[in-house]
Scaffold this motif. Structure first.
Motif, PDB file in Angstrom:
ATOM      1  N   GLU A   1       1.441   6.977  -6.764  1.00  0.00           N
ATOM      2  CA  GLU A   1       0.459   8.059  -6.903  1.00  0.00           C
ATOM      3  C   GLU A   1       1.133   9.422  -6.764  1.00  0.00           C
ATOM      4  O   GLU A   1       0.822  10.363  -7.495  1.00  0.00           O
ATOM      5  CB  GLU A   1      -0.650   7.905  -5.858  1.00  0.00           C
TER       6      GLU A   1
ATOM      7  N   ALA B   1       4.386   8.415   8.203  1.00  0.00           N
ATOM      8  CA  ALA B   1       3.136   7.701   7.943  1.00  0.00           C
ATOM      9  C   ALA B   1       2.636   7.068   9.240  1.00  0.00           C
ATOM     10  O   ALA B   1       3.421   6.798  10.156  1.00  0.00           O
ATOM     11  CB  ALA B   1       3.332   6.625   6.875  1.00  0.00           C
TER      12      ALA B   1
ATOM     13  N   PHE C   1      -0.752   9.049   5.255  1.00  0.00           N
ATOM     14  CA  PHE C   1       0.552   9.381   4.725  1.00  0.00           C
ATOM     15  C   PHE C   1       0.837  10.868   4.921  1.00  0.00           C
ATOM     16  O   PHE C   1      -0.043  11.703   4.756  1.00  0.00           O
ATOM     17  CB  PHE C   1       0.625   9.034   3.229  1.00  0.00           C
TER      18      PHE C   1
ATOM     19  N   TRP D   1      -4.164   3.851   6.176  1.00  0.00           N
ATOM     20  CA  TRP D   1      -2.878   4.552   6.229  1.00  0.00           C
ATOM     21  C   TRP D   1      -3.094   6.054   6.212  1.00  0.00           C
ATOM     22  O   TRP D   1      -3.953   6.553   5.467  1.00  0.00           O
ATOM     23  CB  TRP D   1      -2.021   4.182   5.023  1.00  0.00           C
TER      24      TRP D   1
ATOM     25  N   GLU E   1       0.843  -1.212   0.000  1.00  0.00           N
ATOM     26  CA  GLU E   1       0.000   0.000   0.000  1.00  0.00           C
ATOM     27  C   GLU E   1       0.874   1.256   0.000  1.00  0.00           C
ATOM     28  O   GLU E   1       0.571   2.243  -0.662  1.00  0.00           O
ATOM     29  CB  GLU E   1      -0.917   0.013   1.229  1.00  0.00           C
ATOM     30  N   MET E   2       1.949   1.205   0.766  1.00  0.00           N
ATOM     31  CA  MET E   2       2.865   2.335   0.830  1.00  0.00           C
ATOM     32  C   MET E   2       3.550   2.532  -0.525  1.00  0.00           C
ATOM     33  O   MET E   2       3.732   3.657  -0.990  1.00  0.00           O
ATOM     34  CB  MET E   2       3.902   2.080   1.925  1.00  0.00           C
TER      35      MET E   2
ATOM     36  N   GLU F   1       2.288   1.750  -3.382  1.00  0.00           N
ATOM     37  CA  GLU F   1       1.280   2.310  -4.293  1.00  0.00           C
ATOM     38  C   GLU F   1       1.123   3.813  -4.084  1.00  0.00           C
ATOM     39  O   GLU F   1       0.901   4.573  -5.025  1.00  0.00           O
ATOM     40  CB  GLU F   1      -0.051   1.583  -4.094  1.00  0.00           C
ATOM     41  N   GLU F   2       1.238   4.254  -2.825  1.00  0.00           N
ATOM     42  CA  GLU F   2       1.179   5.692  -2.537  1.00  0.00           C
ATOM     43  C   GLU F   2       2.334   6.424  -3.212  1.00  0.00           C
ATOM     44  O   GLU F   2       2.177   7.537  -3.712  1.00  0.00           O
ATOM     45  CB  GLU F   2       1.215   5.922  -1.025  1.00  0.00           C
TER      46      GLU F   2
END
Length: 201
Positions: free
Chosen positions: A48, A152, A161, A159, A41-42, A44-45
């Motif tokens: 983005e 984070a 961030f 999450w 997930e991190m 993927e951030e």
């Protein structure tokens, strides 16, 4: 890039530049965290944020070009665009790391390199007994009091961030921070409730 279409971008070259620098720094921190903790997930951030940085770089180029009135201005703009390109290259490297996490193509050596650096990434779990519970990041001023920057927070399955200063810490929060090993160990002791007093308290 569609999700960034509605985002307000700073309207002058200096502010865009600062936003690009801050975004790239956050990307690097999150990419390192994603590598160390295998957090997709991190990662993927990070990807983005790369799209957002691309948008910033585009706006930087447009505003810089529009501001040129003569050859002297154009020469100055060239250096600004080179700096923007350098920041963009840093963000691309962070994105490459993130992609390796997502695709599970990480070499063990990468972890060793990150951990051997003077500043590293660490994780601290906030216990119910911790003096951190119920306080905002502004009240705690962790960078000044512990030497750790919280990049984070994991709260349950969610999450947060780049949490802002109004973020209030809760029992069970998992803090991801950047700092020296000594600073990170100190934060862990605070989070566990072993240390009951902040340096300024």
């Amino acid at each position: 890039m569609e999700e960034w279409d509605e985002v307000e971008v700073p309207d002058n070259v200096k502010e865009i530049f600062v936003e690009m620098k801050n975004t790239a720094e956050l990307m690097v921190d999150l990419a390192y965290s994603a590598v160390l903790f295998r957090e997709k997930e991190m990662a993927e951030e990070v990807l983005e944020l790369e799209e957002y940085l691309d948008l910033l770089n585009y706006n930087l180029t447009v505003r810089a070009v529009l501001s040129a009135r003569n050859i002297r201005d154009a020469e100055r703009i060239t250096s600004i665009l080179q700096m923007g390109r350098s920041i963009d290259e840093i963000s691309d490297a962070a994105a490459d790391l993130a992609k390796m996490v997502i695709e599970e193509k990480l070499h063990p050596l990468i972890n060793e390199v990150i951990l051997e650096s003077e500043e590293t990434i660490g994780k601290a779990v906030v216990s119910p007994e911790s003096i951190l519970v119920g306080k905002t990041l502004e009240e705690l001023d962790l960078p000044a009091n512990t030497g750790v920057w919280v990049i984070a927070i994991r709260r349950g399955k969610r999450w947060l961030f780049d949490p802002d200063e109004d973020t209030r810490l809760m029992s069970g929060d998992i803090l991801i921070g950047r700092g020296t090993r000594t600073a990170l160990e100190y934060l862990k002791e605070l989070a566990r409730g072993v240390i009951k007093v902040m340096p300024n308290g």
